[in-house]
Motif scaffolding. Structure first.
Motif, PDB file in Angstrom:
ATOM      1  N   THR A   1       0.808  -1.220   0.000  1.00 52.11           N
ATOM      2  CA  THR A   1       0.000   0.000   0.000  1.00 52.11           C
ATOM      3  C   THR A   1       0.839   1.267   0.000  1.00 52.11           C
ATOM      4  OG1 THR A   1      -0.145  -0.196   2.412  1.00 52.11           O
ATOM      5  CG2 THR A   1      -1.971  -1.105   1.114  1.00 52.11           C
ATOM      6  N   ASP A   2       2.157   1.156   0.178  1.00 53.55           N
ATOM      7  CA  ASP A   2       3.042   2.319   0.180  1.00 53.55           C
ATOM      8  C   ASP A   2       3.597   2.580  -1.211  1.00 53.55           C
ATOM      9  OD1 ASP A   2       2.655   2.571   2.877  1.00 53.55           O
ATOM     10  OD2 ASP A   2       4.552   1.625   3.448  1.00 53.55           O
ATOM     11  N   ALA A   3       4.043   3.817  -1.430  1.00 55.21           N
ATOM     12  CA  ALA A   3       4.801   4.121  -2.648  1.00 55.21           C
ATOM     13  C   ALA A   3       6.210   3.558  -2.489  1.00 55.21           C
ATOM     14  CB  ALA A   3       4.852   5.635  -2.871  1.00 55.21           C
ATOM     15  N   TRP A   4       6.703   2.893  -3.527  1.00 50.40           N
ATOM     16  CA  TRP A   4       8.014   2.257  -3.446  1.00 50.40           C
ATOM     17  C   TRP A   4       9.100   3.176  -3.971  1.00 50.40           C
ATOM     18  CZ3 TRP A   4       7.337  -3.516  -5.310  1.00 50.40           C
ATOM     19  CH2 TRP A   4       6.461  -4.169  -4.418  1.00 50.40           C
ATOM     20  N   GLU A   5      10.245   3.107  -3.291  1.00 51.92           N
ATOM     21  CA  GLU A   5      11.418   3.864  -3.720  1.00 51.92           C
ATOM     22  C   GLU A   5      12.338   2.969  -4.541  1.00 51.92           C
ATOM     23  OE1 GLU A   5      13.215   5.226  -0.163  1.00 51.92           O
ATOM     24  OE2 GLU A   5      11.635   6.674   0.323  1.00 51.92           O
ATOM     25  N   GLY A   6      13.076   3.586  -5.444  1.00 53.32           N
ATOM     26  CA  GLY A   6      13.970   2.831  -6.311  1.00 53.32           C
ATOM     27  C   GLY A   6      15.346   2.635  -5.725  1.00 53.32           C
ATOM     28  N   THR A   7      15.409   2.418  -4.411  1.00 49.98           N
ATOM     29  CA  THR A   7      16.699   2.293  -3.744  1.00 49.98           C
ATOM     30  C   THR A   7      17.282   0.904  -3.955  1.00 49.98           C
ATOM     31  OG1 THR A   7      15.531   1.698  -1.727  1.00 49.98           O
ATOM     32  CG2 THR A   7      16.148   4.008  -1.998  1.00 49.98           C
ATOM     33  N   THR A   8      18.580   0.800  -3.749  1.00 51.55           N
ATOM     34  CA  THR A   8      19.248  -0.497  -3.830  1.00 51.55           C
ATOM     35  C   THR A   8      19.045  -1.262  -2.525  1.00 51.55           C
ATOM     36  OG1 THR A   8      21.312   0.468  -3.030  1.00 51.55           O
ATOM     37  CG2 THR A   8      20.980   0.415  -5.406  1.00 51.55           C
ATOM     38  N   GLY A   9      19.393  -2.534  -2.554  1.00 44.62           N
ATOM     39  CA  GLY A   9      19.300  -3.355  -1.358  1.00 44.62           C
ATOM     40  C   GLY A   9      18.210  -4.395  -1.458  1.00 44.62           C
ATOM     41  N   GLY A  10      18.021  -5.138  -0.341  1.00 45.45           N
ATOM     42  CA  GLY A  10      17.075  -6.239  -0.301  1.00 45.45           C
ATOM     43  C   GLY A  10      15.725  -5.822   0.236  1.00 45.45           C
ATOM     44  N   LYS A  11      14.674  -6.258  -0.434  1.00 46.37           N
ATOM     45  CA  LYS A  11      13.307  -5.939  -0.037  1.00 46.37           C
ATOM     46  C   LYS A  11      12.455  -7.200  -0.144  1.00 46.37           C
ATOM     47  CE  LYS A  11      13.779  -1.310  -2.123  1.00 46.37           C
ATOM     48  NZ  LYS A  11      15.145  -1.509  -2.627  1.00 46.37           N
ATOM     49  N   TYR A  12      11.320  -7.201   0.556  1.00 46.44           N
ATOM     50  CA  TYR A  12      10.397  -8.313   0.406  1.00 46.44           C
ATOM     51  C   TYR A  12       8.972  -7.860   0.696  1.00 46.44           C
ATOM     52  CZ  TYR A  12      10.416  -8.863   5.539  1.00 46.44           C
ATOM     53  OH  TYR A  12      10.298  -8.656   6.888  1.00 46.44           O
ATOM     54  N   VAL A  13       8.027  -8.568   0.101  1.00 43.16           N
ATOM     55  CA  VAL A  13       6.595  -8.351   0.305  1.00 43.16           C
ATOM     56  C   VAL A  13       6.001  -9.629   0.870  1.00 43.16           C
ATOM     57  CG1 VAL A  13       4.385  -8.132  -0.919  1.00 43.16           C
ATOM     58  CG2 VAL A  13       6.263  -6.591  -1.471  1.00 43.16           C
ATOM     59  N   LEU A  14       5.182  -9.494   1.903  1.00 45.63           N
ATOM     60  CA  LEU A  14       4.421 -10.616   2.450  1.00 45.63           C
ATOM     61  C   LEU A  14       2.949 -10.420   2.113  1.00 45.63           C
ATOM     62  CD1 LEU A  14       5.873 -11.136   6.054  1.00 45.63           C
ATOM     63  CD2 LEU A  14       6.364 -12.460   4.006  1.00 45.63           C
ATOM     64  N   ARG A  15       2.311 -11.492   1.656  1.00 45.53           N
ATOM     65  CA  ARG A  15       0.864 -11.460   1.440  1.00 45.53           C
ATOM     66  C   ARG A  15       0.320 -12.834   1.802  1.00 45.53           C
ATOM     67  NH1 ARG A  15      -1.881 -10.321  -4.373  1.00 45.53           N
ATOM     68  NH2 ARG A  15      -0.836  -8.289  -4.157  1.00 45.53           N
ATOM     69  N   GLY A  16      -0.330 -12.920   2.971  1.00 43.74           N
ATOM     70  CA  GLY A  16      -0.863 -14.209   3.401  1.00 43.74           C
ATOM     71  C   GLY A  16       0.236 -15.253   3.511  1.00 43.74           C
ATOM     72  N   GLY A  17       0.060 -16.357   2.776  1.00 39.90           N
ATOM     73  CA  GLY A  17       1.049 -17.431   2.783  1.00 39.90           C
ATOM     74  C   GLY A  17       2.036 -17.334   1.643  1.00 39.90           C
ATOM     75  N   ALA A  18       2.267 -16.132   1.108  1.00 37.79           N
ATOM     76  CA  ALA A  18       3.200 -15.933  -0.007  1.00 37.79           C
ATOM     77  C   ALA A  18       4.223 -14.865   0.340  1.00 37.79           C
ATOM     78  CB  ALA A  18       2.448 -15.536  -1.277  1.00 37.79           C
ATOM     79  N   ILE A  19       5.396 -14.984  -0.270  1.00 39.66           N
ATOM     80  CA  ILE A  19       6.456 -13.999  -0.111  1.00 39.66           C
ATOM     81  C   ILE A  19       7.163 -13.806  -1.441  1.00 39.66           C
ATOM     82  CG2 ILE A  19       8.106 -15.792   0.640  1.00 39.66           C
ATOM     83  CD1 ILE A  19       9.448 -13.613   2.390  1.00 39.66           C
ATOM     84  N   VAL A  20       7.470 -12.555  -1.778  1.00 38.60           N
ATOM     85  CA  VAL A  20       8.341 -12.236  -2.901  1.00 38.60           C
ATOM     86  C   VAL A  20       9.445 -11.333  -2.368  1.00 38.60           C
ATOM     87  CG1 VAL A  20       8.565 -11.220  -5.195  1.00 38.60           C
ATOM     88  CG2 VAL A  20       6.454 -12.417  -4.572  1.00 38.60           C
ATOM     89  N   ALA A  21      10.684 -11.755  -2.539  1.00 37.54           N
ATOM     90  CA  ALA A  21      11.841 -10.989  -2.062  1.00 37.54           C
ATOM     91  C   ALA A  21      12.795 -10.766  -3.220  1.00 37.54           C
ATOM     92  CB  ALA A  21      12.545 -11.737  -0.924  1.00 37.54           C
ATOM     93  N   TRP A  22      13.470  -9.616  -3.224  1.00 40.50           N
ATOM     94  CA  TRP A  22      14.400  -9.314  -4.313  1.00 40.50           C
ATOM     95  C   TRP A  22      15.501  -8.395  -3.807  1.00 40.50           C
ATOM     96  CZ3 TRP A  22       9.825  -7.130  -3.269  1.00 40.50           C
ATOM     97  CH2 TRP A  22       9.696  -5.753  -3.340  1.00 40.50           C
ATOM     98  N   PHE A  23      16.595  -8.405  -4.536  1.00 45.46           N
ATOM     99  CA  PHE A  23      17.751  -7.585  -4.172  1.00 45.46           C
ATOM    100  C   PHE A  23      18.169  -6.754  -5.383  1.00 45.46           C
ATOM    101  CE2 PHE A  23      22.291  -6.705  -3.869  1.00 45.46           C
ATOM    102  CZ  PHE A  23      22.371  -6.163  -2.592  1.00 45.46           C
ATOM    103  N   VAL A  24      18.163  -5.430  -5.203  1.00 40.75           N
ATOM    104  CA  VAL A  24      18.565  -4.514  -6.274  1.00 40.75           C
ATOM    105  C   VAL A  24      20.029  -4.130  -6.048  1.00 40.75           C
ATOM    106  CG1 VAL A  24      18.133  -2.306  -7.406  1.00 40.75           C
ATOM    107  CG2 VAL A  24      16.217  -3.616  -6.452  1.00 40.75           C
ATOM    108  N   PRO A  25      20.937  -4.575  -6.914  1.00 39.73           N
ATOM    109  CA  PRO A  25      22.356  -4.250  -6.728  1.00 39.73           C
ATOM    110  C   PRO A  25      22.654  -2.809  -7.123  1.00 39.73           C
ATOM    111  CG  PRO A  25      22.061  -5.572  -8.706  1.00 39.73           C
ATOM    112  CD  PRO A  25      20.718  -5.462  -8.062  1.00 39.73           C
ATOM    113  N   GLU A  26      23.800  -2.331  -6.686  1.00 38.07           N
ATOM    114  CA  GLU A  26      24.248  -0.989  -7.063  1.00 38.07           C
ATOM    115  C   GLU A  26      24.350  -0.888  -8.587  1.00 38.07           C
ATOM    116  OE1 GLU A  26      24.872   1.677  -5.319  1.00 38.07           O
ATOM    117  OE2 GLU A  26      24.781   0.905  -3.260  1.00 38.07           O
ATOM    118  N   GLY A  27      23.857   0.219  -9.106  1.00 41.81           N
ATOM    119  CA  GLY A  27      23.990   0.489 -10.538  1.00 41.81           C
ATOM    120  C   GLY A  27      23.013  -0.256 -11.421  1.00 41.81           C
ATOM    121  N   ALA A  28      22.009  -0.947 -10.833  1.00 39.35           N
ATOM    122  CA  ALA A  28      21.044  -1.678 -11.646  1.00 39.35           C
ATOM    123  C   ALA A  28      20.203  -0.706 -12.462  1.00 39.35           C
ATOM    124  CB  ALA A  28      20.160  -2.541 -10.764  1.00 39.35           C
ATOM    125  N   ALA A  29      20.153  -0.907 -13.763  1.00 38.34           N
ATOM    126  CA  ALA A  29      19.339  -0.083 -14.650  1.00 38.34           C
ATOM    127  C   ALA A  29      17.885  -0.525 -14.562  1.00 38.34           C
ATOM    128  CB  ALA A  29      19.839  -0.210 -16.084  1.00 38.34           C
TER     129      ALA A  29
END
Length: 431
Positions: free
Chosen positions: A47-75
């Motif tokens: 529900t929040d606005a997402w920032e395009g920052t680097t680093g590791g993030k994840y979303v939880l929804r019920g019994g599901a998870i999506v996690a990702w890592f944006v490296p430095e300099g990712a286009a």
């Protein structure tokens, strides 16, 4: 050239702890998130606005998870490398009106989830766990991890035909567990018990998603402890390996891809939910990641075109007592390394180019791999792989670990295969 392995037998030890602590999809994603938090990942709210920052993030929804890592300099058009898995397992789940009983026994009304081996749930000490929805709109995880319920089997003296004709179970009549004695069955007893167990006030729980689990701990098995017996390996084994691989990949500099872990619910009953692989969760997260980094629809299209997903799920090891059920030239063995799943009718998403991607990852990791294909006379199962490929238009490869007793309350794998899979996943995520 292969690299030194990142994971070893300690990974399998940790898997045992993960399985024991994750009796439901909700617990599995909470435990995965906790592990990723320790690796520097942070939760973001949908529900929040997402920032395009680097680093590791994840979303939880019920019994599901999506996690990702944006490296430095990712286009914005940087492709993703995705490990997909599912969090659910076949079991017995509590009905909306759970309180029932007969002939002096208090019972819990359950519904069959997925395709369990029903006989494996008989005469087994069961706990009860899941998610409680509270009057204020919040949720609370609950786990009664002790012998609470049991589905007693009928004595052979009362059904002599079992020896000749085999066990026949009626899903409605024969699988309702007992949890006590008494003729005074009252609506609300089970939920009142769980409120007390959770330290909640009476009447605070207004909704629930509850399921049974075996309370027997995972354990090594055999003369040389080369086997691992435990619950829910299908498919928490893959989720656990994917989480470890993502955390490891995130520690590497100069990643050419954005590594992702997607753990979906409801694979065992078709994946059609807001937390299933056939829902919008993964696509929404990937798109928002592109747009948060200033990308356009063109960048999104470029990123997806270069993306590859490894759909990791357990598969069938050749069974020593039923070898004729397997393809005669494809006999995956326990502790032989991860399996590549192939089916020309697209029950699995693997093609030749996908095979090359997985082979390259295994070679880099120094991990052997095997190939699984079904006997032509046997129907082939399926996974989240074809769904992911079709829904998002991304190259997907079906892989996994070969096990025995799939869909049993207690499954069996090799002690080495979990960490061999994790090492292959690290190499894949790092490109």
């Amino acid at each position: 050239m292969s690299e030194p392995p990142r994971f070893d037998r300690g990974h399998t030890d940790d898997l045992m702890s993960f399985l024991a602590a994750s009796p439901t999809p909700y617990h599995a994603v909470a435990n995965t998130a906790e592990r990723l938090e320790k690796a520097g990942f942070r939760q973001v709210a949908e529900t929040d606005a997402w920032e395009g920052t680097t680093g590791g993030k994840y979303v939880l929804r019920g019994g599901a998870i999506v996690a990702w890592f944006v490296p430095e300099g990712a286009a914005p058009h940087t492709p993703f490398r995705i490990v997909g898995a599912h969090t659910d397992s076949p079991n017995l789940r509590v009905k909306p009106r759970p309180d029932t009983g007969a002939h002096g026994f208090r019972q819990v009304a359950v519904e069959i989830y997925g395709g369990p081996l029903l006989n494996s749930w008989l005469d087994r000490d069961l706990g009860l766990a899941g998610r409680l929805s509270l009057r204020d709109g919040s949720t609370r995880l609950v786990n009664v991890d002790r012998p609470l319920l049991r589905v007693p089997q009928l004595a052979i003296h009362l059904d002599r035909s079992v020896s000749a004709e085999g066990l026949k179970l009626d899903k409605q009549r024969h699988l309702q567990p007992i949890w006590g004695l008494g003729d005074d069955v009252r609506d609300g007893d089970l939920i009142a018990f769980l409120e007390e167990e959770s330290g909640l006030a009476p009447g605070e729980v207004t909704g629930w998603d509850l399921m049974t689990h075996s309370v027997e701990a995972p354990s090594y098995l055999g003369r040389d402890q080369e086997l691992l017996a435990g619950p829910r390996m299908d498919n928490l084994l893959s989720l656990h390996a994917g989480a470890g691989a993502l955390a490891s990949a995130a520690a590497r500099p100069n990643l050419p891809y954005i590594p992702v872990l997607a753990g979906f619910d409801h694979e065992e009953n078709g994946s059609q939910s807001d937390t299933g692989a056939d829902g919008p969760l993964l696509g929404g997260v990937l798109e928002r990641s592109v747009f948060a980094r200033g990308g356009s629809y063109e960048d999104r299209a470029r990123a997806f075109a270069g993306t590859v997903c490894l759909s990791s799920d357990t598969g069938h090891a050749v069974h020593p007592n039923y070898a004729e059920r397997h393809d005669p030239t494809h006999h995956p063995r326990v502790n032989g390394g991860p399996i590549l799943k192939v089916n020309v009718n697209n029950r699995y998403a693997t093609d030749g180019s996908g095979r090359a991607v997985f082979a390259a990852a295994c070679e880099k990791a120094g991990v052997p791999f095997q190939t699984f294909v079904s006997n032509n006379s046997m129907p082939c199962g399926t996974t989240i792989g074809p769904i992911t490929a079709a829904r998002h238009g991304i190259k997907t490869v079906d892989i996994g670990v070969a096990i025995l007793s799939m869909h049993s309350a207690r499954e069996l794998c090799g002690d080495r295969d979990p960490f061999l899979l994790a090492n292959a996943l690290v190499a894949f995520l790092e490109g």
